[in-house]
Design a protein around this motif. Structure first.
Motif, mmCIF file in Angstrom:
data_model
loop_
_atom_site.group_PDB
_atom_site.id
_atom_site.type_symbol
_atom_site.label_atom_id
_atom_site.label_comp_id
_atom_site.label_asym_id
_atom_site.label_seq_id
_atom_site.Cartn_x
_atom_site.Cartn_y
_atom_site.Cartn_z
ATOM 1 N N GLU A 187 4.178 5.315 -1.170
ATOM 2 C CA GLU A 187 4.539 4.912 -2.535
ATOM 3 C C GLU A 187 4.885 3.426 -2.625
ATOM 4 O O GLU A 187 4.746 2.819 -3.674
ATOM 5 C CB GLU A 187 5.737 5.733 -3.025
ATOM 6 N N GLY A 220 -3.999 1.505 -1.672
ATOM 7 C CA GLY A 220 -4.235 2.774 -2.336
ATOM 8 C C GLY A 220 -5.473 2.792 -3.217
ATOM 9 O O GLY A 220 -6.095 1.766 -3.483
ATOM 10 N N CYS A 221 -5.838 3.994 -3.663
ATOM 11 C CA CYS A 221 -7.049 4.162 -4.473
ATOM 12 C C CYS A 221 -6.915 5.390 -5.359
ATOM 13 O O CYS A 221 -6.418 6.427 -4.917
ATOM 14 C CB CYS A 221 -8.270 4.285 -3.568
ATOM 15 N N ASP A 222 -7.379 5.271 -6.589
ATOM 16 C CA ASP A 222 -7.344 6.378 -7.547
ATOM 17 C C ASP A 222 -8.701 7.042 -7.708
ATOM 18 O O ASP A 222 -8.845 7.957 -8.535
ATOM 19 C CB ASP A 222 -6.881 5.860 -8.924
ATOM 20 N N TYR A 223 -9.711 6.621 -6.949
ATOM 21 C CA TYR A 223 -11.075 7.082 -7.214
ATOM 22 C C TYR A 223 -11.397 8.458 -6.630
ATOM 23 O O TYR A 223 -12.143 9.216 -7.214
ATOM 24 C CB TYR A 223 -12.071 6.051 -6.683
ATOM 25 N N PRO A 237 -7.591 7.966 0.003
ATOM 26 C CA PRO A 237 -6.541 8.188 -1.000
ATOM 27 C C PRO A 237 -5.420 9.093 -0.501
ATOM 28 O O PRO A 237 -4.258 8.933 -0.909
ATOM 29 C CB PRO A 237 -7.302 8.826 -2.167
ATOM 30 N N ARG A 273 -1.885 6.233 -4.179
ATOM 31 C CA ARG A 273 -2.489 5.704 -5.403
ATOM 32 C C ARG A 273 -2.497 4.172 -5.396
ATOM 33 O O ARG A 273 -1.735 3.529 -4.681
ATOM 34 C CB ARG A 273 -1.717 6.213 -6.625
ATOM 35 N N SER A 274 -3.358 3.607 -6.226
ATOM 36 C CA SER A 274 -3.504 2.155 -6.305
ATOM 37 C C SER A 274 -2.206 1.496 -6.748
ATOM 38 O O SER A 274 -1.572 1.930 -7.707
ATOM 39 C CB SER A 274 -4.624 1.787 -7.282
ATOM 40 N N ARG A 275 -1.830 0.417 -6.051
ATOM 41 C CA ARG A 275 -0.602 -0.298 -6.377
ATOM 42 C C ARG A 275 -0.674 -1.707 -5.789
ATOM 43 O O ARG A 275 -1.436 -1.961 -4.854
ATOM 44 C CB ARG A 275 0.627 0.446 -5.845
ATOM 45 N N THR A 309 -8.723 -3.202 -8.426
ATOM 46 C CA THR A 309 -7.746 -2.544 -9.294
ATOM 47 C C THR A 309 -6.375 -3.208 -9.201
ATOM 48 O O THR A 309 -5.390 -2.655 -9.719
ATOM 49 C CB THR A 309 -7.612 -1.045 -8.943
ATOM 50 N N ARG A 357 -0.778 -1.433 -12.540
ATOM 51 C CA ARG A 357 0.558 -0.916 -12.864
ATOM 52 C C ARG A 357 1.410 -1.946 -13.601
ATOM 53 O O ARG A 357 2.411 -1.593 -14.221
ATOM 54 C CB ARG A 357 1.282 -0.472 -11.593
#
Length: 437
Positions: free
Chosen positions: A140, A161-164, A172, A177-179, A210, A214
């Motif tokens: 995180e 991170g990655c949301d794909y 992932p 997640r992407s941050r 990306t 956020r």
């Protein structure tokens, strides 16, 4: 005491390993080669393929042979996704996924119940409070870290991170997640890198394009701010998805002070059918259009691509389509990967598997295409004068460096050239054609 580290996988991992090692150096540790006896060994792992995981186990056994009493810490993506499997490897004392790997120094201290390792000459002289420490908590946090080696080039992690959730990919699950940090905080770290003498910075991440989502910021705005950091002469974008490399980014790089005409744009397959099975966010038409745009404004640009062989649904017809597509587009070279099944990925629920022998055969075929494309790219620039950043390594009286568009050249070693940029004419004599990317 001494620390040694070994990094498997991507440039992102190299940045992270460097950060971890520098923390131990701040406590008085001496850095030694991984092939030498050390008190602490750190293995930063990769989980992209089964081969990478096998290498991790081999490297751990190597460390144990060198010093059976050493504290061996395994961190990173393989440690995240398969923590208990890693912990079961004889000799492993600490297993940290991607959430707490930067806390390794503090965890080692807590294992021995001490506040500092300064002045400690041998871990064996201490009584550990626990024999093994395992942490695979969900990633995180985000820390913008960087590598500093010979001071010429620094790998700078600006995103994680990655949301794909592409169907073949376990990253992932390992990275979360992407941050990223804010532009302001990221630029502040870039200034730290500049203060340490690095002339070239490679921006790394899992899904770099990306960056800033956020925080309501955009990757192109980060590039604009980095371009103004004094002391850094050159930037490379290590990898960016084709659907995220906008015309605005391409035009900015073409006109910028310091961003180089060098792009790494993952392709993975040249068949639209296979791209859909992979759940990629583009098709071949979009990919070709992006490359054409780059070559329109930067004809001399180097463009690399990742590509995978043997994914589910890639029959002989689809592979032939991929080969023909790669032949037609202005790719400079390929990173070719043989598909490897990853636990918990959606691909495992897809159709019939391609036999491993056939996957490897296709890998060799695509590698041959890559070699031909690279030779063509190099030959197109023979006789041109391009700026070269010279590295510090002395290869038997020879030094090497990269042009702005990522052609490696060599010359007689000259200490005055180290970490300097000079204009050089590319010839068959100074061209280094075979090197690890």
């Amino acid at each position: 005491m001494k620390i040694a580290a070994h990094t498997l996988g991507c440039k992102l991992n190299y940045a992270e390993t460097s950060h971890i090692v520098r923390q131990f150096v701040s406590e008085g540790f001496e850095v030694v080669d991984f092939r030498e006896p050390a008190d602490v060994y750190v293995v930063n792992t990769c989980t992209v393929t089964a081969v990478a995981e096998k290498k991790c186990r081999t490297i751990v056994r190597q460390a144990i042979r060198l010093n059976p009493r050493a504290l061996v810490a395994v961190v990173g993506c393989f440690a995240q996704n398969q923590a208990q499997q890693v912990a079961s490897i004889p000799g492993v004392r600490v297993v940290l996924g991607n959430n707490n790997k930067y806390n390794l120094l503090g965890i080692v201290k807590s294992m021995y119940g001490i506040d500092s390792l300064r002045g400690v000459h041998d871990l064996d002289s201490l009584t550990p409070l626990s024999s093994t420490y395992v942490d695979d908590s969900q990633p995180e946090t985000f820390v913008p870290v960087y590598s500093i080696g010979d001071r010429t080039r620094s790998f700078f992690k600006v995103q994680d991170g990655c949301d794909y959730f592409c169907t073949y990919c376990a990253i992932p699950f390992a990275r979360g997640r992407s941050r990223s940090a804010t532009i302001e905080d990221t630029v502040a770290v870039a200034r730290q890198i500049a203060s340490q003498g690095a002339r070239e910075v490679v921006l790394t991440g899992v899904n770099t394009g990306t960056f800033g989502l956020r925080h309501g910021e955009q990757f192109v705005d980060l590039l604009r701010q980095l371009d103004q950091v004094e002391g850094i002469l050159r930037y490379r974008i290590s990898s960016i998805e084709p659907n995220l490399i906008t015309d605005e980014i391409i035009d900015f790089v073409a006109a910028s002070r310091s961003f180089l005409p060098h792009f790494h744009i993952p392709l993975q397959a040249g068949s639209d059918k296979v791209l859909k099975l992979m759940h990629r966010h583009y098709d071949t038409e979009l990919y070709a259009r992006k490359l054409d745009r780059i070559k329109q404004v930067m004809p001399h640009a180097c463009i690399a691509a990742d590509i995978m062989t043997g994914f589910y649904g890639e029959g002989a017809t689809e592979f032939d389509i991929t080969c023909r597509f790669v032949d037609q587009i202005p790719i400079s070279y390929l990173h070719v990967f043989t598909y490897s099944e990853r636990p918990n990925t959606m691909a495992l629920r897809l159709g019939e598997r391609v036999p491993m022998e056939e996957r490897r055969l296709r890998t060799h075929q695509l590698q041959a295409i890559s070699d031909r494309k690279k030779h063509l790219f190099y030959s197109q620039h023979i006789g041109e004068s391009r700026p070269v950043l010279w590295e510090s390594y002395n290869h038997g009286g020879v030094m090497q460096g990269f042009t702005d568009n990522y052609i490696r050249l060599s010359c007689a070693y000259d200490a005055q050239r180290v970490n300097q940029v000079t204009d050089e004419t590319i010839t068959m004599q100074n061209l280094v054609q075979n090197f690890d990317e």
